[in-house]
Design a protein around this motif. Sequence first.
Motif, PDB file in Angstrom:
ATOM      1  N   GLY A  23      35.422 -25.763  12.829  1.00 56.77           N
ATOM      2  CA  GLY A  23      35.333 -24.374  13.263  1.00 56.77           C
ATOM      3  C   GLY A  23      35.408 -23.437  12.085  1.00 56.77           C
ATOM      4  O   GLY A  23      35.583 -23.852  10.939  1.00 56.77           O
ATOM      5  N   GLY A  24      35.257 -22.184  12.359  1.00 60.42           N
ATOM      6  CA  GLY A  24      35.310 -21.199  11.297  1.00 60.42           C
ATOM      7  C   GLY A  24      35.456 -19.810  11.851  1.00 60.42           C
ATOM      8  O   GLY A  24      35.724 -19.615  13.052  1.00 60.42           O
ATOM      9  N   GLU A  25      35.277 -18.834  10.994  1.00 60.76           N
ATOM     10  CA  GLU A  25      35.360 -17.446  11.423  1.00 60.76           C
ATOM     11  C   GLU A  25      34.558 -16.565  10.478  1.00 60.76           C
ATOM     12  O   GLU A  25      34.409 -16.862   9.293  1.00 60.76           O
ATOM     13  CB  GLU A  25      36.808 -16.975  11.497  1.00 60.76           C
ATOM     14  CG  GLU A  25      37.558 -16.993  10.188  1.00 60.76           C
ATOM     15  CD  GLU A  25      38.991 -16.509  10.332  1.00 60.76           C
ATOM     16  OE1 GLU A  25      39.614 -16.831  11.358  1.00 60.76           O
ATOM     17  OE2 GLU A  25      39.466 -15.792   9.425  1.00 60.76           O
ATOM     18  N   ALA A  26      34.042 -15.498  11.047  1.00 59.37           N
ATOM     19  CA  ALA A  26      33.357 -14.464  10.276  1.00 59.37           C
ATOM     20  C   ALA A  26      34.102 -13.156  10.507  1.00 59.37           C
ATOM     21  O   ALA A  26      34.563 -12.890  11.626  1.00 59.37           O
ATOM     22  CB  ALA A  26      31.903 -14.332  10.717  1.00 59.37           C
ATOM     23  N   SER A  27      34.259 -12.371   9.466  1.00 55.87           N
ATOM     24  CA  SER A  27      35.031 -11.140   9.609  1.00 55.87           C
ATOM     25  C   SER A  27      34.431 -10.025   8.774  1.00 55.87           C
ATOM     26  O   SER A  27      33.705 -10.263   7.808  1.00 55.87           O
ATOM     27  CB  SER A  27      36.493 -11.367   9.221  1.00 55.87           C
ATOM     28  OG  SER A  27      36.609 -11.594   7.828  1.00 55.87           O
ATOM     29  N   ILE A  28      34.759  -8.821   9.169  1.00 49.16           N
ATOM     30  CA  ILE A  28      34.407  -7.624   8.419  1.00 49.16           C
ATOM     31  C   ILE A  28      35.659  -6.767   8.346  1.00 49.16           C
ATOM     32  O   ILE A  28      36.363  -6.600   9.349  1.00 49.16           O
ATOM     33  CB  ILE A  28      33.225  -6.857   9.065  1.00 49.16           C
ATOM     34  CG1 ILE A  28      32.809  -5.674   8.190  1.00 49.16           C
ATOM     35  CG2 ILE A  28      33.546  -6.440  10.478  1.00 49.16           C
ATOM     36  CD1 ILE A  28      32.103  -6.074   6.928  1.00 49.16           C
ATOM     37  N   TYR A  29      35.970  -6.262   7.150  1.00 49.58           N
ATOM     38  CA  TYR A  29      37.219  -5.534   6.930  1.00 49.58           C
ATOM     39  C   TYR A  29      36.928  -4.360   6.013  1.00 49.58           C
ATOM     40  O   TYR A  29      36.107  -4.463   5.087  1.00 49.58           O
ATOM     41  CB  TYR A  29      38.241  -6.472   6.284  1.00 49.58           C
ATOM     42  CG  TYR A  29      39.626  -5.910   6.099  1.00 49.58           C
ATOM     43  CD1 TYR A  29      40.523  -5.850   7.171  1.00 49.58           C
ATOM     44  CD2 TYR A  29      40.054  -5.454   4.855  1.00 49.58           C
ATOM     45  CE1 TYR A  29      41.808  -5.369   6.993  1.00 49.58           C
ATOM     46  CE2 TYR A  29      41.341  -4.963   4.667  1.00 49.58           C
ATOM     47  CZ  TYR A  29      42.211  -4.924   5.749  1.00 49.58           C
ATOM     48  OH  TYR A  29      43.496  -4.436   5.583  1.00 49.58           O
TER      49      TYR A  29
END
Length: 704
Positions: free
Chosen positions: A164-170
Amino acid sequence: MGRHRLFAAAASAALLSATLVAGSAQAAADKGPEVSEIVVTAQRLDAALQTIEPSLGATAFAMSQSFVTNLPGGANTQLNQVILQAPGVTQDGFGQLHVRGDHANLQYRLNNVILPEGLAVFGQTLSPRLASNIELITGALPAQYGLRTAGIINITTKSGFKTGGEASIYGGGHGVISPSLEYGTTVGANSAFVSASYTDTDVGIESPDGSARPVHDHSQQGQVFGFFDHIIDDSSRLSLILGTSLQTFEIPNTPGLHPDLGLTVRGQTDDLSDGLNERQREGTSYAIATYLKTTDQFTAQASLFARYSTLSFRPDGLGDLLFAGIAQDARKQDGAAGLQAEGVYNLSDAHTLRGGVVVQGDRATSKTSSQVLGLDANGDQIGDTPLTIADQARRTSWTYSVFLQDEWKLADSLTLNYGLRYDALSSFRKEDQLSPRVNLVWTPADGATLHVGYARYFTPPPYELVASETVAKFVGTTAEAPGSANTTPYSERTHYFDIGAQQKFGGVTLGVDAYYKQIKHMLDEGQFGAPIILTPFNYDQGYVKGVELTAAYERGAFSTYANLAASKAQGKDIISSEFNFDPADLAYIAGHYIYVDHDQTYTASAGASYRWGGTRLSGDVLYGSGLRKDGAVPNGGKLDPYTQVNLSVSHGFEDGALKGVSVRADLINAFDEKYLIRDGSGVGVGAPQYGPRRGMFVGLTKAF
């Protein structure tokens, strides 16, 4: 445009790797039992690895992935800001850290393998998002740790054993925008984890005037990381780590200033500081290949490591000449590679033997092209056309280390860990040292631990930073050094004494640790001249003493911690890189102990987190009593104390259409305290630097 393409290429490579691994994961989707067996084997091999390099007798502070997540900013926080939460760690300008009164002297490790030093000054080569655990190890270190001994920062990387993984914007305040991606998976006996991040900000370096958006302070920073693992059989594995980082920085300006040196350059005598256009670019790439083999009695690991880094400084030609008398284009390159081989052998129930060898070669190249103005014997300017002085150097350095130690169990509750370490340096100087280490650990009752230790340390100067300019070339110019002596820096030699205790009861952990360091050829670093490149120098004698108090509590959804440290660090008689210093300062320091510029009497950190369903509230605080500044004597004063409070709230959606989505809001320096980290004065100190002003940041993450 070139750096944008490089950032894009690096990010694309990470995305491609994640896509390929994700595609392979589907082929193994029905192999649950096999994957589970591989995971169990990997966990067993991880446990075997830990037996090679335990920190028995030293002081360790662990910051897990959940610890990082709880911090305001979470994994978007720079690594140095995470480490500031550990006891005895002091912040400085340019993102520098000081542990227990040392200037730098930190060794970074990935999965217990040494990551050689690079040339980065402002940039962070490593990101917290690649870590499953970050541990700071200090004190009287066992014999397997050497050369860099103020603190060992060992990062256990994330693996692909959880698909699994994740994508983010900050982003938010100070013009920050930061997208990131990470993904991990297992395919048969293979696993992989990759991450990539990019940050664009208008505050790349600390503000020189305390403003929230400094003039000319834009920065772009990109990082890519990959960990790949292959289980050969139940007793062996191969792993590969690859990473790269690239950062560009504008050097911020203090607005409204005019030159005061009275110089003329091609008929021009004035320039406004607002328009200065100095820039610095830093890049680092690294690789580590490791083979691990374990049996019932013996475990060994052999690693090949390499790192290549570059640093370049581009001046403002006219402005630097008028303001500083020199406009220097500086370019440095440094490549390092080596072998680290270590093992542990269970000789008997009472004796566990450990030994190892580390060999590292380092090749550094330095090129500078300096624009200066000529001066006559009276110090008056000769003509207004700049002169060009070119200087370059190439050097090679080798370090050789070997250690052997015995963990002797004297009784069920009493362990003696003793050993010898030998280090040899062939560099600007040829030096060596045999260093005894001994730690006694007593556990008189459940939850109680007492330790006392002694370590002899040998610390070479940072090879890649040793000044290479030919001082004589600048005599009779506006860049003439205050002095002419340029003794090559020496290796630092230290006697280190440490005693401490820890008590656990219920969910509470309390600790105390005291230390004393007696130092010959005490190393420090300063920022001299226009390029933001640090230069090492030595005090002939020095000492550091201090005490640390720690407390932590965890119960259910609530956790908290607090650390308080007191320290005193002084040195006497500067004996290397003397040309950088004012002769009057050198004369005074030759006969008097002075505080080192990075000394801070009191340092504290604390934090708390509470989770209510999918919502988490957290905060942390940093306190410093102030670094040194010039007073009646060099480094005789200190800056005002400061307190920085950071707050955070986040929520993760656990079901419904938004399942896997989390949002967060962070308030950094919540009370907008305007405080100085440096005021520009002090031995080896450059421009003023302020702590961050208040900033509001928000983030959105989607797990997949």
